[in-house]
Write a protein that holds these residues in place. Structure first.
Motif, PDB file in Angstrom:
ATOM      1  N   ASN A  26       5.558 -11.440   2.878  1.00 46.16           N
ATOM      2  CA  ASN A  26       5.538 -11.579   1.415  1.00 46.16           C
ATOM      3  C   ASN A  26       6.782 -10.969   0.767  1.00 46.16           C
ATOM      4  O   ASN A  26       7.417 -11.591  -0.096  1.00 46.16           O
ATOM      5  CB  ASN A  26       4.282 -10.915   0.830  1.00 46.16           C
ATOM      6  N   ILE A  27       7.137  -9.747   1.181  1.00 44.93           N
ATOM      7  CA  ILE A  27       8.306  -9.079   0.589  1.00 44.93           C
ATOM      8  C   ILE A  27       9.594  -9.765   1.024  1.00 44.93           C
ATOM      9  O   ILE A  27      10.534  -9.905   0.233  1.00 44.93           O
ATOM     10  CB  ILE A  27       8.333  -7.581   0.965  1.00 44.93           C
ATOM     11  N   ILE A  30      10.612 -12.605  -1.185  1.00 43.40           N
ATOM     12  CA  ILE A  30      11.261 -12.180  -2.433  1.00 43.40           C
ATOM     13  C   ILE A  30      12.708 -11.760  -2.165  1.00 43.40           C
ATOM     14  O   ILE A  30      13.634 -12.198  -2.847  1.00 43.40           O
ATOM     15  CB  ILE A  30      10.487 -11.013  -3.085  1.00 43.40           C
ATOM     16  N   THR A 115       4.018  -3.962  -5.617  1.00 42.90           N
ATOM     17  CA  THR A 115       3.970  -5.042  -6.598  1.00 42.90           C
ATOM     18  C   THR A 115       5.401  -5.493  -6.912  1.00 42.90           C
ATOM     19  O   THR A 115       6.370  -4.778  -6.614  1.00 42.90           O
ATOM     20  CB  THR A 115       3.308  -4.567  -7.896  1.00 42.90           C
ATOM     21  N   GLU A 116       5.535  -6.653  -7.525  1.00 41.22           N
ATOM     22  CA  GLU A 116       6.867  -7.123  -7.913  1.00 41.22           C
ATOM     23  C   GLU A 116       7.498  -6.142  -8.889  1.00 41.22           C
ATOM     24  O   GLU A 116       8.696  -5.874  -8.831  1.00 41.22           O
ATOM     25  CB  GLU A 116       6.787  -8.521  -8.534  1.00 41.22           C
ATOM     26  N   LEU A 119       8.830  -3.163  -6.978  1.00 38.17           N
ATOM     27  CA  LEU A 119       9.983  -3.551  -6.163  1.00 38.17           C
ATOM     28  C   LEU A 119      11.214  -3.750  -7.040  1.00 38.17           C
ATOM     29  O   LEU A 119      12.297  -3.255  -6.724  1.00 38.17           O
ATOM     30  CB  LEU A 119       9.670  -4.828  -5.392  1.00 38.17           C
ATOM     31  N   PHE A 120      11.069  -4.470  -8.147  1.00 42.37           N
ATOM     32  CA  PHE A 120      12.213  -4.733  -9.020  1.00 42.37           C
ATOM     33  C   PHE A 120      12.738  -3.449  -9.661  1.00 42.37           C
ATOM     34  O   PHE A 120      13.940  -3.286  -9.854  1.00 42.37           O
ATOM     35  CB  PHE A 120      11.829  -5.747 -10.104  1.00 42.37           C
TER      36      PHE A 120
END
Length: 228
Positions: A26-27, A30, A115-116, A119-120
């Motif tokens: 999943n990561i 991204i 979570t996004e 991470l961001f």
């Protein structure tokens, strides 16, 4: 996540180490959309081999992995590399873990689940870590490291001379035309006279190390850096 940050990330490479396949996939989905190159490892041994072969700009690693932890991995890397950026992920909020990780000079410590948003935020901290390190993004895929006098692209490295390093820093920081007079006063020393021939040779060699059409001559005045 703004376009400017995405553009900056596209100049860097990342190594991601995670033993849980679902999270890793999943990561990775991204990361590979954001970074120039993405390397993925399922354990610390694999991650260390990938680090040695590829020298990524950023390492994102989970703490708890079989046989060797993420902290042990980063400690081993830190013995030979003090500059690579590191983000650690962990399901643990244990103070001992966090204190040990802090000693490794991290960009961020992410508590799982990743979570996004988390991470961001960490990736933004990664980009900001270069603000004080005098690393500039010239163009997508082109980085200028002032401290190393080095311009890097995906396929090449260009070592700058002392004069070239000073000139490029001046062009970036002033963000305007640098006049011939300024070049003579700041870049050339009393021991080196800036003759027309010396100037032409300097500019000719300097241009070879820059993205195409970024150094513009303003006739009769000087030079300006144009970065789209």
């Amino acid at each position: 996540m703004d376009k400017a940050l995405i553009s900056k990330l596209s100049s860097f490479s990342v190594l991601y180490a995670e033993d849980e396949e679902g999270i890793r996939n999943n990561i990775n989905e991204i990361l590979k959309q954001l970074f120039k190159k993405t390397f993925v490892a399922k354990n610390a041994k694999e991650a260390f081999n990938m680090y040695e072969s590829n020298k990524p700009d950023l390492i994102i690693t989970d703490i708890k992995m079989p046989n060797e932890t993420g902290i042990e991995l980063i400690k081993k890397i830190r013995k030979r590399d003090s500059k690579v950026r590191v983000i650690i992920t962990s399901a643990h909020t244990d103070l001992d873990y966090m204190l040990e990780a802090t000693e490794l000079h991290l960009v961020k410590y992410i508590i799982k689940p990743i979570t996004e948003g988390k991470l961001f935020e960490a990736l933004e901290a990664f980009i900001k870590s270069y603000d004080t390190a005098r690393v500039y993004n010239l163009k997508e895929g082109w980085l200028f490291d002032e401290s190393k006098s080095l311009i890097t692209t995906e396929n090449n490295e260009f070592k700058l001379t002392k004069k070239e390093n000073q000139f490029l820093k001046l062009l970036i920081q002033k963000n305007r035309i640098i006049t011939y007079e300024e070049m003579e006063n700041i870049i050339w020393t009393e021991d080196n006279i800036m003759t027309p021939n010396a100037m032409r040779l300097f500019i000719k060699n300097f241009r070879k190390k820059l993205p195409e059409n970024t150094l513009r001559n303003i006739q009769g005045t000087g030079y300006r850096l144009v970065l789209d």
